[in-house]
Motif scaffolding. Sequence first.
Motif, PDB file in Angstrom:
ATOM      1  N   TYR A 114       8.434 -11.490 -13.000  1.00  0.00           N
ATOM      2  CA  TYR A 114       9.220 -10.537 -12.604  1.00  0.00           C
ATOM      3  C   TYR A 114       9.857  -9.519 -13.430  1.00  0.00           C
ATOM      4  CZ  TYR A 114       8.734 -12.432  -8.130  1.00  0.00           C
ATOM      5  OH  TYR A 114       8.042 -13.133  -6.726  1.00  0.00           O
ATOM      6  N   HIS A 115      10.184 -10.004 -14.817  1.00  0.00           N
ATOM      7  CA  HIS A 115      10.472  -9.193 -15.731  1.00  0.00           C
ATOM      8  C   HIS A 115       9.316  -8.047 -16.122  1.00  0.00           C
ATOM      9  CE1 HIS A 115      11.513  -7.148 -19.499  1.00  0.00           C
ATOM     10  NE2 HIS A 115      10.395  -7.823 -20.046  1.00  0.00           N
ATOM     11  N   TYR A 116       8.077  -8.438 -16.157  1.00  0.00           N
ATOM     12  CA  TYR A 116       6.887  -7.703 -16.200  1.00  0.00           C
ATOM     13  C   TYR A 116       6.843  -6.701 -15.137  1.00  0.00           C
ATOM     14  CZ  TYR A 116       1.990  -6.198 -15.957  1.00  0.00           C
ATOM     15  OH  TYR A 116       0.673  -5.500 -15.935  1.00  0.00           O
ATOM     16  N   ARG A 117       7.327  -6.734 -13.928  1.00  0.00           N
ATOM     17  CA  ARG A 117       7.276  -5.966 -12.658  1.00  0.00           C
ATOM     18  C   ARG A 117       8.553  -5.197 -12.742  1.00  0.00           C
ATOM     19  NH1 ARG A 117       6.348  -9.870  -7.798  1.00  0.00           N
ATOM     20  NH2 ARG A 117       6.290  -8.107  -6.675  1.00  0.00           N
ATOM     21  N   ARG A 118       9.788  -5.639 -13.152  1.00  0.00           N
ATOM     22  CA  ARG A 118      10.883  -5.016 -13.197  1.00  0.00           C
ATOM     23  C   ARG A 118      10.587  -3.705 -14.490  1.00  0.00           C
ATOM     24  NH1 ARG A 118      16.110  -7.542 -12.031  1.00  0.00           N
ATOM     25  NH2 ARG A 118      16.950  -6.921 -13.801  1.00  0.00           N
ATOM     26  N   ASN A 119      10.174  -4.237 -15.635  1.00  0.00           N
ATOM     27  CA  ASN A 119       9.670  -3.228 -16.505  1.00  0.00           C
ATOM     28  C   ASN A 119       9.009  -2.120 -16.238  1.00  0.00           C
ATOM     29  OD1 ASN A 119       9.939  -2.684 -19.487  1.00  0.00           O
ATOM     30  ND2 ASN A 119       7.966  -3.100 -19.206  1.00  0.00           N
ATOM     31  N   GLY A 120       7.980  -2.643 -15.388  1.00  0.00           N
ATOM     32  CA  GLY A 120       6.887  -1.586 -15.006  1.00  0.00           C
ATOM     33  C   GLY A 120       7.456  -0.504 -13.998  1.00  0.00           C
ATOM     34  N   MET A 121       8.410  -0.892 -13.208  1.00  0.00           N
ATOM     35  CA  MET A 121       8.880   0.150 -12.349  1.00  0.00           C
ATOM     36  C   MET A 121       9.829   1.170 -12.824  1.00  0.00           C
ATOM     37  SD  MET A 121       7.913  -0.914  -9.360  1.00  0.00           S
ATOM     38  CE  MET A 121       8.801   0.557  -8.452  1.00  0.00           C
ATOM     39  N   LEU A 122      10.138   0.955 -14.337  1.00  0.00           N
ATOM     40  CA  LEU A 122      10.650   2.156 -15.067  1.00  0.00           C
ATOM     41  C   LEU A 122      10.057   3.454 -14.982  1.00  0.00           C
ATOM     42  CD1 LEU A 122      12.198   0.363 -18.259  1.00  0.00           C
ATOM     43  CD2 LEU A 122      13.403   0.972 -16.361  1.00  0.00           C
ATOM     44  N   THR A 123       8.707   3.184 -14.915  1.00  0.00           N
ATOM     45  CA  THR A 123       7.929   4.516 -14.965  1.00  0.00           C
ATOM     46  C   THR A 123       7.385   5.030 -13.555  1.00  0.00           C
ATOM     47  OG1 THR A 123       6.111   3.037 -15.528  1.00  0.00           O
ATOM     48  CG2 THR A 123       7.367   4.097 -17.527  1.00  0.00           C
ATOM     49  N   LYS A 124       7.840   4.204 -12.560  1.00  0.00           N
ATOM     50  CA  LYS A 124       7.220   4.629 -11.313  1.00  0.00           C
ATOM     51  C   LYS A 124       8.212   5.600 -10.379  1.00  0.00           C
ATOM     52  CE  LYS A 124       4.045   1.416 -12.005  1.00  0.00           C
ATOM     53  NZ  LYS A 124       4.397   1.105 -13.673  1.00  0.00           N
ATOM     54  N   GLN A 125       7.506   6.295  -9.803  1.00  0.00           N
ATOM     55  CA  GLN A 125       8.288   7.334  -8.815  1.00  0.00           C
ATOM     56  C   GLN A 125       7.948   7.168  -7.395  1.00  0.00           C
ATOM     57  OE1 GLN A 125      10.907   9.015  -9.917  1.00  0.00           O
ATOM     58  NE2 GLN A 125      10.666   8.319 -12.122  1.00  0.00           N
ATOM     59  N   PRO A 126       8.755   7.398  -6.301  1.00  0.00           N
ATOM     60  CA  PRO A 126       8.414   7.418  -5.065  1.00  0.00           C
ATOM     61  C   PRO A 126       7.176   8.655  -5.103  1.00  0.00           C
ATOM     62  CG  PRO A 126      10.697   7.645  -5.274  1.00  0.00           C
ATOM     63  CD  PRO A 126      10.314   7.661  -6.542  1.00  0.00           C
ATOM     64  N   ASN A 127       6.455   8.364  -3.917  1.00  0.00           N
ATOM     65  CA  ASN A 127       5.158   9.344  -3.819  1.00  0.00           C
ATOM     66  C   ASN A 127       5.280   9.681  -2.506  1.00  0.00           C
ATOM     67  OD1 ASN A 127       3.665   7.683  -1.541  1.00  0.00           O
ATOM     68  ND2 ASN A 127       3.579   5.950  -2.871  1.00  0.00           N
ATOM     69  N   PRO A 128       4.384  10.896  -2.009  1.00  0.00           N
ATOM     70  CA  PRO A 128       4.682  11.710  -0.873  1.00  0.00           C
ATOM     71  C   PRO A 128       4.957  10.842   0.357  1.00  0.00           C
ATOM     72  CG  PRO A 128       2.609  12.757  -2.105  1.00  0.00           C
ATOM     73  CD  PRO A 128       3.320  11.285  -2.795  1.00  0.00           C
ATOM     74  N   ALA A 129       4.305   9.509   0.333  1.00  0.00           N
ATOM     75  CA  ALA A 129       4.494   8.965   1.528  1.00  0.00           C
ATOM     76  C   ALA A 129       5.865   8.480   1.738  1.00  0.00           C
ATOM     77  CB  ALA A 129       3.467   7.558   1.670  1.00  0.00           C
ATOM     78  N   GLY A 133       0.769  -1.469   0.021  1.00  0.00           N
ATOM     79  CA  GLY A 133      -0.089  -0.116  -0.130  1.00  0.00           C
ATOM     80  C   GLY A 133       1.068   1.394   0.161  1.00  0.00           C
ATOM     81  N   LEU A 134       2.234   1.167   0.457  1.00  0.00           N
ATOM     82  CA  LEU A 134       2.915   2.322   0.518  1.00  0.00           C
ATOM     83  C   LEU A 134       3.324   2.819  -1.025  1.00  0.00           C
ATOM     84  CD1 LEU A 134       4.853   4.448   2.214  1.00  0.00           C
ATOM     85  CD2 LEU A 134       6.783   2.478   1.895  1.00  0.00           C
ATOM     86  N   SER A 135       3.318   1.782  -1.854  1.00  0.00           N
ATOM     87  CA  SER A 135       3.894   2.066  -3.262  1.00  0.00           C
ATOM     88  C   SER A 135       2.361   2.157  -3.985  1.00  0.00           C
ATOM     89  CB  SER A 135       4.587   1.095  -3.856  1.00  0.00           C
ATOM     90  OG  SER A 135       5.812   1.204  -3.023  1.00  0.00           O
ATOM     91  N   ALA A 136       1.418   2.107  -3.627  1.00  0.00           N
ATOM     92  CA  ALA A 136       0.077   2.122  -4.253  1.00  0.00           C
ATOM     93  C   ALA A 136      -0.249   3.444  -5.086  1.00  0.00           C
ATOM     94  CB  ALA A 136      -0.996   1.523  -3.519  1.00  0.00           C
ATOM     95  N   GLU A 137       0.146   4.333  -4.343  1.00  0.00           N
ATOM     96  CA  GLU A 137      -0.120   5.767  -5.039  1.00  0.00           C
ATOM     97  C   GLU A 137       1.189   6.053  -6.071  1.00  0.00           C
ATOM     98  OE1 GLU A 137      -1.583   8.638  -1.780  1.00  0.00           O
ATOM     99  OE2 GLU A 137      -1.461   6.690  -0.712  1.00  0.00           O
ATOM    100  N   SER A 138       2.018   5.208  -6.029  1.00  0.00           N
ATOM    101  CA  SER A 138       3.005   5.437  -7.171  1.00  0.00           C
ATOM    102  C   SER A 138       2.677   4.701  -8.454  1.00  0.00           C
ATOM    103  CB  SER A 138       4.536   4.822  -6.767  1.00  0.00           C
ATOM    104  OG  SER A 138       4.929   5.676  -5.595  1.00  0.00           O
ATOM    105  N   GLY A 139       1.421   3.901  -8.227  1.00  0.00           N
ATOM    106  CA  GLY A 139       0.986   3.025  -9.293  1.00  0.00           C
ATOM    107  C   GLY A 139       1.584   1.687  -9.417  1.00  0.00           C
ATOM    108  N   VAL A 140       2.206   1.114  -8.148  1.00  0.00           N
ATOM    109  CA  VAL A 140       2.515  -0.094  -8.256  1.00  0.00           C
ATOM    110  C   VAL A 140       1.377  -1.042  -7.605  1.00  0.00           C
ATOM    111  CG1 VAL A 140       4.387  -1.782  -7.270  1.00  0.00           C
ATOM    112  CG2 VAL A 140       4.958   0.427  -7.757  1.00  0.00           C
ATOM    113  N   PRO A 141       0.953  -2.160  -8.252  1.00  0.00           N
ATOM    114  CA  PRO A 141      -0.021  -2.909  -7.897  1.00  0.00           C
ATOM    115  C   PRO A 141       0.048  -3.672  -6.484  1.00  0.00           C
ATOM    116  CG  PRO A 141       0.512  -3.703 -10.086  1.00  0.00           C
ATOM    117  CD  PRO A 141       1.441  -2.639  -9.645  1.00  0.00           C
ATOM    118  N   THR A 142      -0.664  -3.660  -5.814  1.00  0.00           N
ATOM    119  CA  THR A 142      -0.626  -4.442  -4.577  1.00  0.00           C
ATOM    120  C   THR A 142      -1.005  -5.780  -4.714  1.00  0.00           C
ATOM    121  OG1 THR A 142      -3.065  -4.199  -3.864  1.00  0.00           O
ATOM    122  CG2 THR A 142      -1.622  -2.435  -3.160  1.00  0.00           C
ATOM    123  N   PHE A 143      -0.782  -6.712  -3.913  1.00  0.00           N
ATOM    124  CA  PHE A 143      -1.001  -8.227  -3.979  1.00  0.00           C
ATOM    125  C   PHE A 143      -2.438  -8.634  -3.868  1.00  0.00           C
ATOM    126  CE2 PHE A 143       3.596  -8.144  -3.066  1.00  0.00           C
ATOM    127  CZ  PHE A 143       4.049  -9.083  -3.865  1.00  0.00           C
TER     128      PHE A 143
END
Length: 278
Positions: A75-90, A33-43
């Motif tokens: 895991y490749h899908y998730r590593r690739n997805g992280m390229l566009t993700k940034q830390p959020n205010p939390a 949930g900490l990374s949810a607002e960065s657009g990273v899916p939760t489990f």
Amino acid sequence: MDATEDTNTSKQYALFHKILRESKHVAILSGAGLSAESGVPTFRGPGGYWRRFVATQLATPEAFKENPSRVWQFYHYRRNGMLTKQPNPAHKALSKYRRLVDSKQAGETTTFTVITQNIDELTPRDVDPIEMHGSLFRIRCTACGRREQNRDNPICEALRGTEDIEKEEANIPIEKLPSCSGCGGLMRPDVVWFHENLDEDIMKRISDVLRECDLFLVVGTSAIVYPAAGFAERVKMKGGKVVEFNIEATMDEEDVDMRFVGPCGQTLPKALRVDGME
Ligand code: BJW
Ligand code: ZN
């Protein structure tokens, strides 16, 4: 129902600020949930699938043994997805609060430890997070145990383009999956899967933190996966306080002293009193 905004009262924040300033050893346990607002899916949210597979069912040694090609694509899908993700205010609030503690502007607080279950490395490096479930950007050899940091995208040619889930799943032979530059063995993500033990040194560090912790913040985790699920209870049993930050109440009433319901990108900066800080 999930809260999409911060509806906690100013009285609640004021009470928390008092507790925070009076606590000597503050620790945080964070989850997806900490990374949810960065657009990273939760489990366990709606994004907890990759193709038709439940994400947690791919995060097992059994799944990797049975189909390393599928698990590497996940895991490749998730590593690739992280390229566009940034830390959020939390995430940023953690760095800011660390600066307050380091400059002795955080009342009685002298230590601040961040324990994260997340493997996305979005938690700022300057808080020196304890990444208890490993990292998406580390790999390890299944034969000789050699570890390496790796941010290559794709990590091997055979995985190129497999992040496109509209295309049919590829069936990649083991020889074309990432291999060890030392012994040629099959590399795997250096993460902790279900039924695997956590690193002993990490568990020892966490135990030391929990032993002295007098304020434990549980942020954006369903708190059902052990050993992390047992941390809050350990703090509480020693007389520490536990405060939950989540979009919904997940922990039992008797296990928490307070909770802030709402997106942690809004609630955490306010609670840590860093919302005005650059
Ligand atoms: C927001 C938000 C916003 C959304 N703001 N909030 C004792 C009892 C029963 C079982 C066990 C036990 N001890 C061990 C076990 C077995 C197992 C376990 O716990 N199973 C449970 C399901 C019951 N544990 C293990 O196997 C562990 N190993 C172990 O204990 O070894 C000893 C042993 C060996 C052999 C047999 C038995 C024991 C290892 C666990 C490893 C977990 N690994 C994963 C995958 C990591 C790699 C990867 O990412 O691919 O870790 S599984 C997955 O779950 C991942 C996460 O770190 C972990 C926790 O999930 P998390 O972060 O809480 O995410 P969600 O999605 O569940 O929750 C998100 C939350 O955020 C929700 O609450 C939302 O509401 C909230 N949220 N948006 C605030 N904006
Ligand atoms: Zn090797």
